[in-house]
Design a protein around this motif. Structure first.
Motif, mmCIF file in Angstrom:
data_model
loop_
_atom_site.group_PDB
_atom_site.id
_atom_site.type_symbol
_atom_site.label_atom_id
_atom_site.label_comp_id
_atom_site.label_asym_id
_atom_site.label_seq_id
_atom_site.Cartn_x
_atom_site.Cartn_y
_atom_site.Cartn_z
ATOM 1 N N UNK A 28 -1.855 -32.433 -26.586
ATOM 2 C CA UNK A 28 -1.922 -32.730 -28.012
ATOM 3 C C UNK A 28 -0.822 -33.695 -28.440
ATOM 4 N N UNK A 29 0.373 -33.522 -27.872
ATOM 5 C CA UNK A 29 1.492 -34.383 -28.224
ATOM 6 C C UNK A 29 1.319 -35.817 -27.705
ATOM 7 N N UNK A 30 0.545 -35.956 -26.664
ATOM 8 C CA UNK A 30 0.406 -37.268 -26.015
ATOM 9 C C UNK A 30 -0.843 -38.034 -26.417
ATOM 10 N N UNK A 31 -1.769 -37.349 -27.065
ATOM 11 C CA UNK A 31 -3.046 -37.986 -27.395
ATOM 12 C C UNK A 31 -3.324 -37.848 -28.896
ATOM 13 N N UNK A 32 -2.979 -38.867 -29.664
ATOM 14 C CA UNK A 32 -3.113 -38.770 -31.124
ATOM 15 C C UNK A 32 -4.549 -38.638 -31.607
ATOM 16 N N UNK A 50 -7.082 -25.010 -30.431
ATOM 17 C CA UNK A 50 -7.181 -23.557 -30.388
ATOM 18 C C UNK A 50 -6.344 -23.089 -29.213
ATOM 19 N N UNK A 51 -5.335 -22.286 -29.488
ATOM 20 C CA UNK A 51 -4.397 -21.815 -28.472
ATOM 21 C C UNK A 51 -4.517 -20.302 -28.373
ATOM 22 N N UNK A 52 -5.102 -19.827 -27.269
ATOM 23 C CA UNK A 52 -5.341 -18.401 -27.089
ATOM 24 C C UNK A 52 -4.294 -17.823 -26.134
ATOM 25 N N UNK A 53 -3.579 -16.812 -26.595
ATOM 26 C CA UNK A 53 -2.536 -16.142 -25.813
ATOM 27 C C UNK A 53 -1.540 -17.125 -25.203
ATOM 28 N N UNK A 54 -0.957 -18.011 -26.016
ATOM 29 C CA UNK A 54 0.009 -18.979 -25.486
ATOM 30 C C UNK A 54 1.263 -18.273 -24.964
ATOM 31 N N UNK A 55 1.735 -18.629 -23.779
ATOM 32 C CA UNK A 55 2.899 -17.949 -23.188
ATOM 33 C C UNK A 55 4.216 -18.462 -23.746
ATOM 34 N N UNK A 56 4.446 -18.190 -25.026
ATOM 35 C CA UNK A 56 5.621 -18.723 -25.712
ATOM 36 C C UNK A 56 6.918 -18.113 -25.207
ATOM 37 N N UNK A 57 6.832 -16.992 -24.490
ATOM 38 C CA UNK A 57 8.026 -16.344 -23.960
ATOM 39 C C UNK A 57 8.474 -16.919 -22.624
ATOM 40 N N UNK A 58 7.550 -17.508 -21.864
ATOM 41 C CA UNK A 58 7.873 -17.945 -20.505
ATOM 42 C C UNK A 58 7.795 -19.451 -20.297
ATOM 43 N N UNK A 59 7.276 -20.178 -21.279
ATOM 44 C CA UNK A 59 7.204 -21.634 -21.183
ATOM 45 C C UNK A 59 7.840 -22.263 -22.420
ATOM 46 N N UNK A 60 8.412 -23.422 -22.228
ATOM 47 C CA UNK A 60 9.109 -24.123 -23.300
ATOM 48 C C UNK A 60 8.104 -24.865 -24.175
ATOM 49 N N UNK A 100 8.705 -29.041 -27.178
ATOM 50 C CA UNK A 100 8.176 -30.408 -27.272
ATOM 51 C C UNK A 100 7.342 -30.597 -28.536
ATOM 52 N N UNK A 101 6.936 -29.516 -29.177
ATOM 53 C CA UNK A 101 6.139 -29.610 -30.403
ATOM 54 C C UNK A 101 7.047 -29.934 -31.589
ATOM 55 N N UNK A 102 7.509 -31.167 -31.606
ATOM 56 C CA UNK A 102 8.470 -31.572 -32.620
ATOM 57 C C UNK A 102 8.220 -33.035 -33.023
ATOM 58 N N UNK A 103 7.425 -33.267 -34.046
ATOM 59 C CA UNK A 103 6.636 -32.248 -34.739
ATOM 60 C C UNK A 103 5.265 -32.070 -34.092
ATOM 61 N N UNK A 104 4.593 -30.984 -34.442
ATOM 62 C CA UNK A 104 3.227 -30.765 -33.987
ATOM 63 C C UNK A 104 2.313 -31.742 -34.734
ATOM 64 N N UNK A 105 1.514 -32.548 -34.036
ATOM 65 C CA UNK A 105 0.791 -33.633 -34.698
ATOM 66 C C UNK A 105 -0.518 -33.241 -35.366
ATOM 67 N N UNK A 112 6.161 -19.777 -36.748
ATOM 68 C CA UNK A 112 7.080 -19.944 -37.884
ATOM 69 C C UNK A 112 7.804 -21.287 -37.813
ATOM 70 N N UNK A 113 8.190 -21.666 -36.598
ATOM 71 C CA UNK A 113 8.876 -22.947 -36.440
ATOM 72 C C UNK A 113 7.944 -24.117 -36.765
#
Length: 225
Positions: free
Chosen positions: A118-122, A128-138, A141-146, A170-171
């Motif tokens: 998503x960040x690389x392809x405008x 749709x993000x199902x069960x994203x592993x926000x605890x184990x992966x960084x 890079x979503x800064x900002x989310x496009x 929240x971020x």
């Protein structure tokens, strides 16, 4: 739904593709869970997301990351898999040059790859993000989310706890110009062994709403309002 083989950075990539005959049909790319933990394009959640998009008039592609099934190469820790996803989107766009809308959906590891894509392809309009592993992966890079999209996870998820997903949401919600939705499925674990139908109904309702809203926005812009 034909089997397809296309070229990727590490060799041939195996996929399944549903093509819509109507001109300007929207497109969607579906990304599967971690290859080293049994993730394939035939994962049940991936399969259900695939047909959810197809039933709404999308030309949709799901595929095996490198080293999975008949896809060549070997697991590359996410770097190569992101390149695979980019190649898959290129292939999908080649057969849908006049597509009016582009979406990406991913489950678990696939959600992480999808957000990087998503960040690389405008041209990607929603996710749709199902069960994203926000605890184990960084996900920094979503800064900002496009683009606007939805995160969905189960409140019993021990692999990717919902608290970590909430912190990510929240971020992202602090950014202007996009809307981030979040839904928590009660009683569901990481694999949605229960709550699968509720999860699918949730993302389908969200997608239907977004398609209407996005079309209304495009019509208003066209009319000069």
């Amino acid at each position: 739904m034909p089997d397809v083989i296309f070229n990727g950075p590490a060799g041939r990539i195996e996929g399944r593709y549903h093509h819509q005959g109507k001109p300007n049909s929207p497109i969607a790319l579906i990304l599967h869970p971690h290859p080293q933990f049994g993730g394939t394009m035939n994962n049940q959640t991936v399969y259900e997301l695939f047909y959810m998009f197809a039933n709404r008039g999308f030309s949709v592609l799901r595929f095996n990351f490198r080293g999975v099934g008949r896809s060549q190469g070997g697991f590359d820790g996410g770097i190569g898999e992101l390149s695979d996803a980019a190649a898959a989107l290129d292939w999908l766009q080649t057969y849908n040059v006049d597509s009016r809308t582009c979406w990406v959906a991913g489950f678990s590891f696939g959600a992480w790859i999808g957000m990087q894509l998503l960040m690389r392809r405008p041209e990607i309009d929603g996710f749709i993000s199902v069960a994203p592993p926000a605890n184990s992966y960084d996900f920094s890079f979503l800064a900002p989310c496009p683009s606007s999209g939805i995160f969905v996870s189960g409140d019993q998820d021990q692999v990717a706890p919902v608290d970590d997903v909430e912190k990510l949401v929240e971020r992202l919600r602090a950014q202007k110009g996009i809307t981030i939705d979040q839904e928590v499925i009660k009683g569901a674990n990481h694999f949605f062994e229960t709550g699968s139908k509720q999860m699918l109904d949730t993302v389908a309702t969200y997608l239907d709403r977004r398609l209407v809203e996005d079309q209304q926005a495009k019509d208003a812009k066209k009319d000069g309002k």
